[in-house]
Write a protein that holds these residues in place. Structure first.
Motif, PDB file in Angstrom:
ATOM      1  N   GLN A   1      27.462  44.282  35.433  1.00  0.00           N
ATOM      2  CA  GLN A   1      27.267  43.205  34.473  1.00  0.00           C
ATOM      3  C   GLN A   1      27.132  43.732  33.053  1.00  0.00           C
ATOM      4  OE1 GLN A   1      27.290  39.678  35.118  1.00  0.00           O
ATOM      5  NE2 GLN A   1      27.684  39.985  32.952  1.00  0.00           N
ATOM      6  N   SER A   2      26.459  44.877  32.910  1.00  0.00           N
ATOM      7  CA  SER A   2      26.173  45.391  31.566  1.00  0.00           C
ATOM      8  C   SER A   2      27.252  46.339  31.037  1.00  0.00           C
ATOM      9  CB  SER A   2      24.823  46.119  31.567  1.00  0.00           C
ATOM     10  OG  SER A   2      24.841  47.227  32.443  1.00  0.00           O
ATOM     11  N   ALA A   3      28.257  46.654  31.844  1.00  0.00           N
ATOM     12  CA  ALA A   3      29.266  47.633  31.431  1.00  0.00           C
ATOM     13  C   ALA A   3      30.116  47.141  30.268  1.00  0.00           C
ATOM     14  CB  ALA A   3      30.171  47.986  32.615  1.00  0.00           C
ATOM     15  N   VAL A   4      30.344  45.834  30.197  1.00  0.00           N
ATOM     16  CA  VAL A   4      31.203  45.248  29.167  1.00  0.00           C
ATOM     17  C   VAL A   4      30.465  44.075  28.525  1.00  0.00           C
ATOM     18  CG1 VAL A   4      33.424  44.114  28.706  1.00  0.00           C
ATOM     19  CG2 VAL A   4      33.265  45.892  30.454  1.00  0.00           C
ATOM     20  N   PRO A   5      30.367  44.019  27.199  1.00  0.00           N
ATOM     21  CA  PRO A   5      29.696  42.891  26.555  1.00  0.00           C
ATOM     22  C   PRO A   5      30.319  41.560  26.972  1.00  0.00           C
ATOM     23  CG  PRO A   5      30.099  44.631  24.962  1.00  0.00           C
ATOM     24  CD  PRO A   5      30.821  45.026  26.209  1.00  0.00           C
ATOM     25  N   VAL A   6      29.476  40.559  27.166  1.00  0.00           N
ATOM     26  CA  VAL A   6      29.951  39.236  27.590  1.00  0.00           C
ATOM     27  C   VAL A   6      30.986  38.713  26.600  1.00  0.00           C
ATOM     28  CG1 VAL A   6      29.266  36.836  27.971  1.00  0.00           C
ATOM     29  CG2 VAL A   6      27.799  38.694  28.769  1.00  0.00           C
ATOM     30  N   GLY A   7      32.096  38.209  27.128  1.00  0.00           N
ATOM     31  CA  GLY A   7      33.159  37.642  26.301  1.00  0.00           C
ATOM     32  C   GLY A   7      34.279  38.600  25.973  1.00  0.00           C
ATOM     33  N   GLN A   8      34.078  39.906  26.240  1.00  0.00           N
ATOM     34  CA  GLN A   8      35.123  40.879  25.924  1.00  0.00           C
ATOM     35  C   GLN A   8      36.088  41.115  27.082  1.00  0.00           C
ATOM     36  OE1 GLN A   8      33.866  44.540  24.114  1.00  0.00           O
ATOM     37  NE2 GLN A   8      32.546  43.524  22.615  1.00  0.00           N
ATOM     38  N   GLY A   9      35.639  40.826  28.294  1.00  0.00           N
ATOM     39  CA  GLY A   9      36.483  41.055  29.459  1.00  0.00           C
ATOM     40  C   GLY A   9      36.766  39.766  30.202  1.00  0.00           C
ATOM     41  N   ALA A  10      37.749  39.835  31.124  1.00  0.00           N
ATOM     42  CA  ALA A  10      38.117  38.651  31.902  1.00  0.00           C
ATOM     43  C   ALA A  10      38.885  39.077  33.143  1.00  0.00           C
ATOM     44  CB  ALA A  10      38.971  37.703  31.057  1.00  0.00           C
ATOM     45  N   MET A  11      39.036  38.129  34.071  1.00  0.00           N
ATOM     46  CA  MET A  11      39.855  38.336  35.265  1.00  0.00           C
ATOM     47  C   MET A  11      40.692  37.082  35.483  1.00  0.00           C
ATOM     48  SD  MET A  11      37.063  40.148  37.840  1.00  0.00           S
ATOM     49  CE  MET A  11      38.282  40.812  39.001  1.00  0.00           C
ATOM     50  N   ALA A  12      41.828  37.262  36.137  1.00  0.00           N
ATOM     51  CA  ALA A  12      42.699  36.120  36.422  1.00  0.00           C
ATOM     52  C   ALA A  12      43.376  36.316  37.764  1.00  0.00           C
ATOM     53  CB  ALA A  12      43.758  35.949  35.330  1.00  0.00           C
ATOM     54  N   ALA A  13      43.619  35.223  38.459  1.00  0.00           N
ATOM     55  CA  ALA A  13      44.353  35.244  39.726  1.00  0.00           C
ATOM     56  C   ALA A  13      45.812  34.901  39.469  1.00  0.00           C
ATOM     57  CB  ALA A  13      43.743  34.251  40.698  1.00  0.00           C
ATOM     58  N   LEU A  14      46.695  35.749  39.975  1.00  0.00           N
ATOM     59  CA  LEU A  14      48.138  35.505  39.889  1.00  0.00           C
ATOM     60  C   LEU A  14      48.614  35.165  41.299  1.00  0.00           C
ATOM     61  CD1 LEU A  14      49.190  38.546  37.633  1.00  0.00           C
ATOM     62  CD2 LEU A  14      48.150  36.366  36.955  1.00  0.00           C
ATOM     63  N   LEU A  15      48.948  33.915  41.523  1.00  0.00           N
ATOM     64  CA  LEU A  15      49.290  33.432  42.858  1.00  0.00           C
ATOM     65  C   LEU A  15      50.791  33.218  42.981  1.00  0.00           C
ATOM     66  CD1 LEU A  15      46.402  30.833  43.296  1.00  0.00           C
ATOM     67  CD2 LEU A  15      46.420  33.276  43.856  1.00  0.00           C
ATOM     68  N   GLY A  16      51.332  33.691  44.093  1.00  0.00           N
ATOM     69  CA  GLY A  16      52.766  33.522  44.333  1.00  0.00           C
ATOM     70  C   GLY A  16      53.602  34.686  43.850  1.00  0.00           C
ATOM     71  N   LEU A  17      52.958  35.743  43.386  1.00  0.00           N
ATOM     72  CA  LEU A  17      53.676  36.948  42.957  1.00  0.00           C
ATOM     73  C   LEU A  17      53.230  38.127  43.821  1.00  0.00           C
ATOM     74  CD1 LEU A  17      53.333  36.642  39.070  1.00  0.00           C
ATOM     75  CD2 LEU A  17      55.284  35.969  40.474  1.00  0.00           C
ATOM     76  N   ASP A  18      54.139  39.081  44.053  1.00  0.00           N
ATOM     77  CA  ASP A  18      53.754  40.234  44.863  1.00  0.00           C
ATOM     78  C   ASP A  18      53.076  41.298  43.996  1.00  0.00           C
ATOM     79  OD1 ASP A  18      55.821  41.613  43.521  1.00  0.00           O
ATOM     80  OD2 ASP A  18      57.246  41.313  45.156  1.00  0.00           O
ATOM     81  N   PHE A  19      52.551  42.309  44.662  1.00  0.00           N
ATOM     82  CA  PHE A  19      51.780  43.352  43.999  1.00  0.00           C
ATOM     83  C   PHE A  19      52.622  44.088  42.956  1.00  0.00           C
ATOM     84  CE2 PHE A  19      50.477  47.891  44.018  1.00  0.00           C
ATOM     85  CZ  PHE A  19      49.207  47.764  43.476  1.00  0.00           C
ATOM     86  N   GLU A  20      53.852  44.408  43.305  1.00  0.00           N
ATOM     87  CA  GLU A  20      54.719  45.159  42.386  1.00  0.00           C
ATOM     88  C   GLU A  20      54.974  44.370  41.104  1.00  0.00           C
ATOM     89  OE1 GLU A  20      55.238  44.780  45.635  1.00  0.00           O
ATOM     90  OE2 GLU A  20      54.803  46.840  46.255  1.00  0.00           O
ATOM     91  N   THR A  21      55.217  43.071  41.243  1.00  0.00           N
ATOM     92  CA  THR A  21      55.449  42.237  40.061  1.00  0.00           C
ATOM     93  C   THR A  21      54.191  42.158  39.209  1.00  0.00           C
ATOM     94  OG1 THR A  21      57.077  40.931  41.276  1.00  0.00           O
ATOM     95  CG2 THR A  21      56.167  39.948  39.271  1.00  0.00           C
ATOM     96  N   ALA A  22      53.025  42.054  39.863  1.00  0.00           N
ATOM     97  CA  ALA A  22      51.766  42.013  39.124  1.00  0.00           C
ATOM     98  C   ALA A  22      51.564  43.295  38.317  1.00  0.00           C
ATOM     99  CB  ALA A  22      50.601  41.797  40.087  1.00  0.00           C
ATOM    100  N   CYS A  23      51.941  44.435  38.889  1.00  0.00           N
ATOM    101  CA  CYS A  23      51.825  45.711  38.167  1.00  0.00           C
ATOM    102  C   CYS A  23      52.738  45.730  36.940  1.00  0.00           C
ATOM    103  CB  CYS A  23      52.156  46.870  39.102  1.00  0.00           C
ATOM    104  SG  CYS A  23      50.935  47.163  40.391  1.00  0.00           S
TER     105      CYS A  23
END
Length: 320
Positions: free
Chosen positions: A124-146
């Motif tokens: 939780q403390s590694a990155v200041p709140v608001g500087q990082g994020a995550m997103a789900a990419l649905l319907g794409l394979d791993f290679e395309t995501a890379c």
């Protein structure tokens, strides 16, 4: 029948989880007390009564999810389910690796709870709140995501955090880079590309301070060889050596959770029955998408306990 026990990660928490097990089985109630004592906090009260916002805090959700998983394990063990005899492998999704190791006797429950509290606070403390994020990419394979990650980074961090199942990849990193990844994914034909409501960018290189904290904490932890091998997140391969377990748990903080590959490896090595031990049934859904011929069964209620006992031929034992 060849069995793997799997253990859920963050996101599977819900207010009320584990209460039925605690009420039905003294062995389960004892686990929740053990975790409360280890953390010097009435975490079980937060788990059963909320508020949800407090349970969802990373530092609470991680040991809480482990507690539910180990409560179920203790009930099964008390009714004759010996992991060394009945289970071929264990695996856990992210924090679930700690649950898997505790289930397999590599960590005691109090140690696992304290490590997960440190892990949750450090992440939780590694990155200041608001500087990082995550997103789900649905319907794409791993290679395309890379490929999308590389295009979206533009000098910032944008990395695959979770390769969960075919067509379900999660990316993590700097906020602007993840926002770019979402737009690129939509243009590349993703079925959906959505920002996730998380408090930090887990499982990417921005978590390096948390990895350092876990390296320190794990160096002092008593880790034994598990009674059955752990299929590690970062390897999608089984490990049992305590030294390697330490290293891989540190790598896991910044590394990709290779869940699709882990389940594929298990299926290719004969596992046909996956019991998800703990809150929710997220991993059970993933198993059905990854290993279509395998059976996935979620275990988090007294009725589920009876179903496991019947599967192993132990016969259902009424809750006390």
């Amino acid at each position: 029948m060849k069995v793997a026990f799997t253990f859920p990660g963050q996101g599977s928490q819900a207010v009320g989880m584990g209460k039925e097990l605690a009420d039905a089985f003294p062995e389960a109630k004892a686990v929740f007390q053990e975790v409360d004592d280890a953390l010097d906090q009435k975490l079980s009260d937060v788990m059963w009564n909320g508020p949800e916002a407090e349970l969802t805090l990373t530092a609470n959700a991680q040991p809480a999810l482990m507690a539910v998983s180990l409560a179920a394990i203790r009930v099964l063990q008390a009714r004759g389910v010996d992991l060394a005899e009945k289970v071929s492998f264990v695996a856990g999704h992210s924090l679930g690796e700690y649950s898997a190791l505790a289930a397999a006797g590599s960590l005691n429950i109090g140690t696992a709870a304290r490590l997960l509290r440190i892990r949750g606070n450090a992440m939780q403390s590694a990155v200041p709140v608001g500087q990082g994020a995550m997103a789900a990419l649905l319907g794409l394979d791993f290679e395309t995501a890379c490929e999308i990650d590389k295009e979206a980074a533009q000098g910032e961090v944008c990395e695959v955090a979770n390769d969960n199942a075919p067509g379900q990849v999660v990316v993590s990193g700097h906020l602007a880079a993840i926002q770019r990844a979402v737009e690129i994914a939509k243009a590349r034909g993703a079925r959906r590309a959505v920002m996730l409501p998380v408090s930090a960018p887990f499982h990417c290189s921005l978590m390096a301070p948390a990895a350092d904290a876990m390296a320190s904490a794990l160096s002092n932890a008593d880790i034994k060889a598990p009674v059955v091998p752990l299929v590690a997140n970062v390897l999608a391969q089984p490990i049992s050596d305590p030294g390697e377990i330490r290293r891989r748990l540190v790598e896991q903080v910044t590394g990709t959770v290779r869940w699709r590959e882990s389940v594929t490896w298990l299926a290719e090595n004969g596992v046909d029955t996956f019991f998800e031990i703990g809150s929710g049934k997220v991993l059970t859904g993933m198993v059905k998408r990854i290993a279509k011929d395998a059976k996935g069964i979620a275990v988090n209620s007294a009725q589920d306990i009876d179903a496991v006992l019947e599967t192993f031929g132990a016969g259902a034992v009424a809750a006390q």
